[in-house]
Enzyme design. Structure first.
Site, PDB file in Angstrom:
ATOM      1  N   ASP A   1      84.264 123.362 -13.694  1.00  0.00           N
ATOM      2  CA  ASP A   1      83.034 124.113 -13.880  1.00  0.00           C
ATOM      3  C   ASP A   1      81.930 123.131 -14.202  1.00  0.00           C
ATOM      4  O   ASP A   1      81.750 122.744 -15.356  1.00  0.00           O
ATOM      5  CB  ASP A   1      83.226 125.110 -15.021  1.00  0.00           C
TER       6      ASP A   1
ATOM      7  N   TRP B   1      89.425 120.405 -22.052  1.00  0.00           N
ATOM      8  CA  TRP B   1      90.282 121.550 -21.805  1.00  0.00           C
ATOM      9  C   TRP B   1      91.055 121.304 -20.510  1.00  0.00           C
ATOM     10  O   TRP B   1      90.721 120.403 -19.751  1.00  0.00           O
ATOM     11  CB  TRP B   1      89.454 122.823 -21.735  1.00  0.00           C
TER      12      TRP B   1
ATOM     13  N   ASP C   1      84.757 115.843 -19.276  1.00  0.00           N
ATOM     14  CA  ASP C   1      83.348 115.658 -18.935  1.00  0.00           C
ATOM     15  C   ASP C   1      82.998 114.177 -19.030  1.00  0.00           C
ATOM     16  O   ASP C   1      83.583 113.437 -19.822  1.00  0.00           O
ATOM     17  CB  ASP C   1      82.454 116.434 -19.919  1.00  0.00           C
TER      18      ASP C   1
ATOM     19  N   ASN D   1      85.913 126.841 -20.317  1.00  0.00           N
ATOM     20  CA  ASN D   1      84.951 125.979 -19.645  1.00  0.00           C
ATOM     21  C   ASN D   1      83.509 126.331 -20.004  1.00  0.00           C
ATOM     22  O   ASN D   1      82.584 125.829 -19.378  1.00  0.00           O
ATOM     23  CB  ASN D   1      85.163 125.991 -18.128  1.00  0.00           C
ATOM     24  N   ASP D   2      83.329 127.180 -20.993  1.00  0.00           N
ATOM     25  CA  ASP D   2      81.978 127.516 -21.430  1.00  0.00           C
ATOM     26  C   ASP D   2      81.462 126.562 -22.500  1.00  0.00           C
ATOM     27  O   ASP D   2      80.325 126.689 -22.961  1.00  0.00           O
ATOM     28  CB  ASP D   2      81.931 128.941 -22.002  1.00  0.00           C
TER      29      ASP D   2
END
Lengths: 173, 395, 395, 173
Positions: free
Chosen positions: A75, A100, A119, A147-148
């Site tokens: 994402d 995650w 990330d 993924n938020d």
């Protein structure tokens, strides 16, 4: 390594809450994914050219396309389009040491793999190749599969999100 | 949080990519190996066909940046962060170091202002040394001559406007501020030789100036006004020799001006457009590019009247500067607000259009598009090819 | 420098507005008077139909902001700056004060991090008092329950995730930090009464908590898991009573949960979709809105399977919550990623789509668009109507 | 008032360079346009609602349109669309005390007017009603008639550009 200590603490506490579903293994994998990250920190690295990691020979598809199998739960902006690759951060960015995880099926061998969605951090959004697939993603209060969240929180200064990798941790089965 | 962008795509009717249903497993293969996440490192020196493209991010102007592109492959190599009103990147003559003058506020778009020059190695694009400079850097449309380096890469000059005008000098070798020097009435630093530069003054005159061995700025001679009030020289001239700059006016008059040794002399005056082409004018954010090995000038030209000096070019007109003659007209498939050319003997021509997010890599002979690099933010301004010195040494 | 944007318009073929040639002067009129430049000031209190719309500015995430709109007129009233990963604005119950939790870095997207809560008067939208808070505020998709106020406006709570979980408490009256309180394993603060709140925990359970008179957080009872691992409750529930929240799961199950007095009780469970509507699910960034005076729930619904919980709604389904019954289906002209409703007796329904830059103001009975407010950045996330208390008192 | 003192100094120096063309009057007007700005600073103001200034009765046209006569040399986002008006800054912004000027013809009375294009500052770009008309604008080294400069430099902290006004200073003829 302080952040990782904290992650371990957190995991211990979470475990103490009695959670034993898919999340827990995920958590362990997720929070300890790049346990060697400290040795990768740019300040500690030698100054030789280091090309982006290629994909492995048993893979097919285009890592610059959102359809690529590893991205089933990615994402964000694909690091492959930002100067990195599916498993390399672009120059000048710092990989998030914790993150995650998701599980994706490699169509070539039919196996499921645990993928770590680290990330790359420290520069504002790359903005190229946005790819959003929420397969298996959970709400923010279930962080290890969410993924938020901006996982750059684990970097040295908690700096800005630049792009997302999709690193093979190993077979899921 | 990065799923957000997908929503707008959905609104346009695009369907979301879903995982295909699993197929039966093929014959046993060795499983994929666990991977180690790495960070890419680049060549130590910019090769001739690497190019920096600057994004001022106009709607979020505190978040400017430069994108580093390999124009031969079209690969996106990396990002160099800017700051408020990002102008560009000063690259050392050896192509190893990028210096970024940046402006930051303690609370995003307000609060305490800090201006710094940040040094990046091209090889790792990591923020390294930082030199604080007077918090007076001009906030304007990006102009290369607001942040020039001396030819040897020793001193970085930063133009200040508060509206008092001055120049901050940074010792790029010692990585410290030399000082701030007033330049009343004049702005911009067009380098003319190892330590000299020209400034443009409000009355149309030029001011000579030079750095001493320590980097202190000393003002020299001033000319009488060289341009008329009704047709001023653009603040976007192009350097065509060690001490020589080619200026164009809004209407398209050319003046070639030499500042060697602090003496300012007009070497030539001619016009970009012929008598029957008076509707054509130069325009854009970076309207001029010069290719030294071939003596060619590339100019973005459009049809328009007064007040159109920022209109993008519809064509590129190519000149032999020594002969003061046009040699080609290239019609563009898309208008361009900036043009640049690599400094090597087998050059690439670059164009971009503000708002397009696209860098076009072209054959400088025909203008034909060799490749396009897309998705480069939205507000591309200046294109900066690898420095000539790096060009000479690399590859 | 602001001409830049015009260039992209030109590229699209739009012609530049040029001044019309002057016409002959009409009979003598008194000349225009010299003007004094003023700064607008607003009402002291948000009327019921003012609404804040938040822009996370995803591509330039350090520069988030909220836009203040008068939904009756469609007028743009002003801007409240955010920071990195802007979530939203906490408005005091009297509608007079906006509190903005913000995250800033000393060098834009990097450097020293500082988190602050900045207080703005609605009347002047000027940054006023600032309270520094632990630099741990969650950076995520915007969720209203990461920055709730107590019902009396006394304490502002800020959810931290580092990944350690905690709550920072700010005394909004004294304008100082009360402290940071650990909440291991649980996140978000859904307010239940004057000082109580519920948190959601990773195992699907809920955790009760409360502030004492000084603002210190004390954890209370925990439930057993109330939701299954395969169909978790969204982190975007909506408050339907002083101590009651309505949760929806990804698949569209409803759970009404009361946290009165620190006791957590499931009051009702029902499903948004009927047996023959199993393809329909709630989705978006702000999928639920509740109108207390009429007891109506508005839900953004779309057709989709697992993993579509952030897909925008194609329809709004309207429910009578007390009866657990759907009363209307509204087909939307454009998908919506957020829905909200004003709290007054003659309400307006608001929707927006991330990426559209447009707020639609609708009749809540029919969904008909009354007006659209356009040009609101690009990445609109949460819609925040004027607080109910202000609604009662204003106008 | 320090900035205005500097502007005056600057003007004096510029004058000493012997410039006497259109720029000079413009400069004087420009740099002293909002000489009363200090008294307008929000910190010093009373707390009564203050509506945006309306246009004057001898005008026609839509101040939210780029075609509006006063905008002949404006360059930026129209404050009329951002919570202000042609002669009012939106709430929470600070007018630039110095700026540049243009001359526009009012089609209703046929007169030319000096227009001061003060920026409103302190919040990032409004982003609404972009309007770019370069009529009579000059390069940055001729600052008093240049719209390529961010005139927010004159505000208290040199803060970000939000939107542009177009204030009538008086007849040009």
């Amino acid at each position: 390594m302080r952040r990782l200590d904290r992650a371990a603490e957190y995991l211990a506490r979470s475990a103490a809450r009695g959670t034993s579903r898919r999340g827990f293994i995920g958590r362990l994998g997720a929070f300890l994914t790049v346990s060697g990250a400290a040795t990768l920190l740019p300040v500690a690295r030698a100054r030789a050219e280091r090309a982006p990691n290629p994909v492995q020979v048993q893979e097919q598809g285009d890592p610059m396309s959102c359809e690529y199998w590893r991205y089933c739960a990615v994402d964000g902006f694909l690091c492959s389009c930002c100067g990195g690759s599916a498993s390399s951060c672009p120059p000048g960015t710092e990989p998030s040491p914790i993150t995650w995880v998701g599980t994706c099926r490699n169509p070539v061998d039919g196996r499921n793999y645990i993928i770590s969605y680290n990330d790359c951090c420290g520069k504002a959004a790359c903005g190229r190749c946005n790819c959003s697939r929420d397969e298996g993603a959970t709400p923010t209060y279930q962080p290890t599969t969410s993924n938020d969240l901006d996982w750059c929180l684990g970097t040295q200064a908690g700096v800005a999100y630049h792009c997302s990798t999709s690193v093979v941790l190993g077979p899921a089965d | 949080m990065k799923t957000l962008l997908a929503l707008s795509l959905l609104a346009l009717g695009a369907s979301q990519a879903m995982a295909a249903p699993p197929k039966p497993a093929p014959p046993k293969l060795a499983p994929l190996k666990p991977e180690e996440l790495t960070t890419v490192e680049l060549k130590e020196q910019m090769p001739p066909h690497w190019v920096l493209v600057n994004d001022i991010s106009f709607l979020h102007i505190a978040d400017g940046r430069a994108y580093l592109i390999d124009a031969d492959s079209g690969h996106f190599l990396g990002t160099i962060p800017g700051g408020m009103s990002h102008t560009g990147v000063a690259v050392s003559p050896d192509g190893r170091t990028a210096m970024v003058p940046g402006t930051y506020y303690s609370r995003g778009s307000r609060g305490k202002r800090t201006d710094v020059v940040t040094f990046y190695k091209i090889s790792d694009l990591m923020p390294g040394d930082e030199v604080e400079i007077p918090a007076k850097r001009i906030q304007s449309l990006p102009l290369p001559s607001t942040i020039p380096l001396t030819d040897d890469g020793r001193f970085l000059l930063v133009y200040n406007f508060t509206p008092e005008q001055s120049v901050s000098v940074v010792d790029a070798q010692a990585r410290k501020l030399v000082g701030e020097f007033p330049t009343p009435g004049c702005g911009l630093m067009h380098m003319t030789g190892s330590r000299g530069f020209l400034m443009q003054c409000a009355d149309g005159s030029l001011q000579a100036a030079a750095l001493d061995a320590n980097g202190a700025v000393h003002l020299g001679a001033t000319t009488k006004p060289l341009f008329t009030a009704d047709d001023p020289a653009s603040d976007k001239p192009v350097r065509i020799g060690p001490s020589t700059w080619l200026f164009t006016t809004f209407a398209g008059d050319v003046a070639v001006i030499d500042g060697a040794g602090g003496q300012i002399a007009v070497k030539a005056r001619w016009k970009l457009a012929g008598a029957d082409e008076s509707a054509w004018r130069p325009g854009g954010l970076q309207p001029l590019a010069y290719h030294a090995p071939s003596g060619r000038l590339f100019v973005l030209m459009h049809k328009g009247g007064a007040g159109t000096h920022k209109f993008p070019g519809e064509e590129i007109w190519v000149y032999d500067v020594a002969a003061a003659k046009r040699t080609a007209r290239i019609t563009l498939d898309q208008p361009a607000s900036a043009v640049a050319v690599s400094g090597d003997a087998a050059p690439l021509l670059y164009t971009t259009l503000f708002g397009s997010g696209t860098l076009a890599v072209r054959d400088p002979g025909t203008g034909a598009v060799l490749r396009k690099v897309e998705g480069l933010g939205s507000d591309l301004t200046l294109i900066q090819p690898a420095p000539v010195a790096a060009t000479a040494g690399a590859r």
